[in-house]
Design a protein around this motif. Sequence first.
Motif, PDB file in Angstrom:
ATOM      1  N   TRP A  45      30.830  64.718  15.473  1.00 34.21           N
ATOM      2  CA  TRP A  45      31.588  64.139  14.353  1.00 34.21           C
ATOM      3  C   TRP A  45      32.866  64.957  14.192  1.00 34.21           C
ATOM      4  CZ3 TRP A  45      29.063  63.248   8.874  1.00 34.21           C
ATOM      5  CH2 TRP A  45      29.900  62.405   8.126  1.00 34.21           C
ATOM      6  N   THR A  48      34.452  66.177   9.759  1.00 32.18           N
ATOM      7  CA  THR A  48      33.271  66.384   8.929  1.00 32.18           C
ATOM      8  C   THR A  48      33.585  67.074   7.613  1.00 32.18           C
ATOM      9  OG1 THR A  48      32.895  68.467  10.079  1.00 32.18           O
ATOM     10  CG2 THR A  48      31.739  66.530  10.912  1.00 32.18           C
ATOM     11  N   TRP A  51      31.993  65.641   4.388  1.00 37.15           N
ATOM     12  CA  TRP A  51      30.533  65.758   4.440  1.00 37.15           C
ATOM     13  C   TRP A  51      30.106  67.207   4.227  1.00 37.15           C
ATOM     14  CZ3 TRP A  51      27.455  68.528   7.911  1.00 37.15           C
ATOM     15  CH2 TRP A  51      26.079  68.320   7.779  1.00 37.15           C
ATOM     16  N   ALA A  80      28.650  71.404  12.362  1.00 41.91           N
ATOM     17  CA  ALA A  80      29.796  70.504  12.288  1.00 41.91           C
ATOM     18  C   ALA A  80      31.017  71.131  12.961  1.00 41.91           C
ATOM     19  CB  ALA A  80      30.127  70.181  10.836  1.00 41.91           C
ATOM     20  N   ASP A 105      24.234  65.028  12.696  1.00 42.04           N
ATOM     21  CA  ASP A 105      24.213  63.906  13.641  1.00 42.04           C
ATOM     22  C   ASP A 105      23.723  62.621  12.985  1.00 42.04           C
ATOM     23  OD1 ASP A 105      25.199  65.413  15.736  1.00 42.04           O
ATOM     24  OD2 ASP A 105      23.212  66.037  16.414  1.00 42.04           O
ATOM     25  N   ARG A 108      26.445  61.460  10.668  1.00 47.52           N
ATOM     26  CA  ARG A 108      27.539  60.855  11.453  1.00 47.52           C
ATOM     27  C   ARG A 108      27.208  59.428  11.854  1.00 47.52           C
ATOM     28  NH1 ARG A 108      26.731  62.600  17.171  1.00 47.52           N
ATOM     29  NH2 ARG A 108      25.058  61.107  16.725  1.00 47.52           N
ATOM     30  N   THR A 109      26.005  59.204  12.359  1.00 44.23           N
ATOM     31  CA  THR A 109      25.616  57.862  12.814  1.00 44.23           C
ATOM     32  C   THR A 109      25.646  56.864  11.659  1.00 44.23           C
ATOM     33  OG1 THR A 109      24.235  58.772  14.579  1.00 44.23           O
ATOM     34  CG2 THR A 109      23.780  56.512  13.877  1.00 44.23           C
ATOM     35  N   TRP A 111      27.306  57.093   8.838  1.00 44.05           N
ATOM     36  CA  TRP A 111      28.659  56.924   8.305  1.00 44.05           C
ATOM     37  C   TRP A 111      29.516  56.031   9.194  1.00 44.05           C
ATOM     38  CZ3 TRP A 111      30.363  57.593   3.648  1.00 44.05           C
ATOM     39  CH2 TRP A 111      31.731  57.593   3.408  1.00 44.05           C
ATOM     40  N   ILE A 112      29.460  56.247  10.501  1.00 44.63           N
ATOM     41  CA  ILE A 112      30.301  55.452  11.408  1.00 44.63           C
ATOM     42  C   ILE A 112      29.791  54.016  11.488  1.00 44.63           C
ATOM     43  CG2 ILE A 112      31.076  55.222  13.801  1.00 44.63           C
ATOM     44  CD1 ILE A 112      31.176  58.245  13.980  1.00 44.63           C
ATOM     45  N   GLY A 157      35.368  59.396  12.969  1.00 43.85           N
ATOM     46  CA  GLY A 157      34.405  59.245  11.889  1.00 43.85           C
ATOM     47  C   GLY A 157      35.042  59.323  10.522  1.00 43.85           C
TER      48      GLY A 157
END
Length: 469
Positions: A45, A48, A51, A80, A105, A108-109, A111-112, A157
Amino acid sequence: MKLHRLLDDKRRRTLIAVTLLALSLITWGQLIVQVFWPAAFQDGWRRTAIWVGARLAIEGQGAMLYDAGAFSSASIRLGAVPDIFDPNSPATILPYLPIAGLDVDTARTIWICAGLIFFILAWTLLLRALRLPPLVALALSGAVPLFQPWRANIRTGQDYAAALLFIVVGALLSLRMGPQTGEAVPSGRGRGSFAAGCSLAFAMLMRQFYGTVHLLPALVQRQWKTVCAAAGIYGAAVLVTLVWLGPGVWGTSLNLITTWRERPETAVNAYQSLNNFLTHLFRYHPQWNPGPILDAPWLVAPLWWLLAALLVAVSIYTIWHTRTSGSGASAAQRLLPYALATPLALLISPISEDYHHTLAIFPLAVVVGVLVHLWSVDHAETAQKQPGYGRTLLPWLVLVLAAVLLGIPWRYYSTGGNLPEAEGWRAFFYYPRFYGNLLLWALIVTLPRLYNLTPIPLALTPNPALPKN
């Protein structure tokens, strides 16, 4: 013979539609396979900071947000990529709280993936509101995956797809029709006014500067319910983070935000706003800008204030005189004041990075809607042996040029700073996004006057000569 020609036209339209659909599937497939999937499930990501900021807040370490060294160490501890939180306000962490407790991780998944859904929703709502011809809608939908800023937004991201959705929803809700007359309600008394304010408040939470500038149409057009709703919700977010994180964090944030334009790294041509353009031209720095055309840093602030004030003043004048009180104007014409806020925000922003220009999709689509509507009027005039088509040629060319400047993957910066060849007078060739925004802003400002849509200057009140869209 007429029936034969009609059949030929239908076949031709069908062939074009099938071709455009196939191209759209190819471009969207390429985006999913080569950009979205690696960013969401394989790569790290890249952005970050917010986050990490939300994670530190729930860990009770909010004081680290604006301590660059401590924040970088905390980012590494959490797995991060090290980044800085400085450009963001403390309230920005609130939308990230639902995923702040997850590992980097998984967050990230989620959010994207959510960003892709947000963008598709924004695009669908926009196409539905503009009521574009199917072939035009298909062509635009096939071109959107090639728009480099959005691709960069996915790769890094970032959250500009979410901001785009809230801005589009806020604009559309601001144009809700009156229950009896079917007319637009510009004074903030429509049923969607409060909801519009809520949507724009969420845009402010995602990106406070861009969300705030997009409140300008509501403010100028006296949509007080919208303005109050947005201010109230964002004010509540500020109060929550003020109590939670402490006034010292907010004090540091306000100091950084108000002095961001003066930072030497804003001379890097990775940033494509008015401030970055002027800083690159006139402020020397041995690391960030070794080759300005003139080392005259005293010029930057006065020029920026003068030009920014001019841009804002012309925008306010345009928004005020493009109020619509009836249903004669097309949906795209009524959206012009709201679309104008996007290039204005990108121009006067302290920094405008590549992925920031994801927001430009909104005004580009609106201008396409206006020009398609006017083209249909010209088509009717040509069929009646009246002058037509010619008057839309120049605006179409300007729009295409602006879209190319905004959407092409230009090589105008490196991750370490300026490109060596972007020094001196050659720097003028390394600001494509800035020029694209300037062209788009100028086109939106001049469109109403070019077409004399109403008797008063720059107004979009109903014109009986124009068919409803």
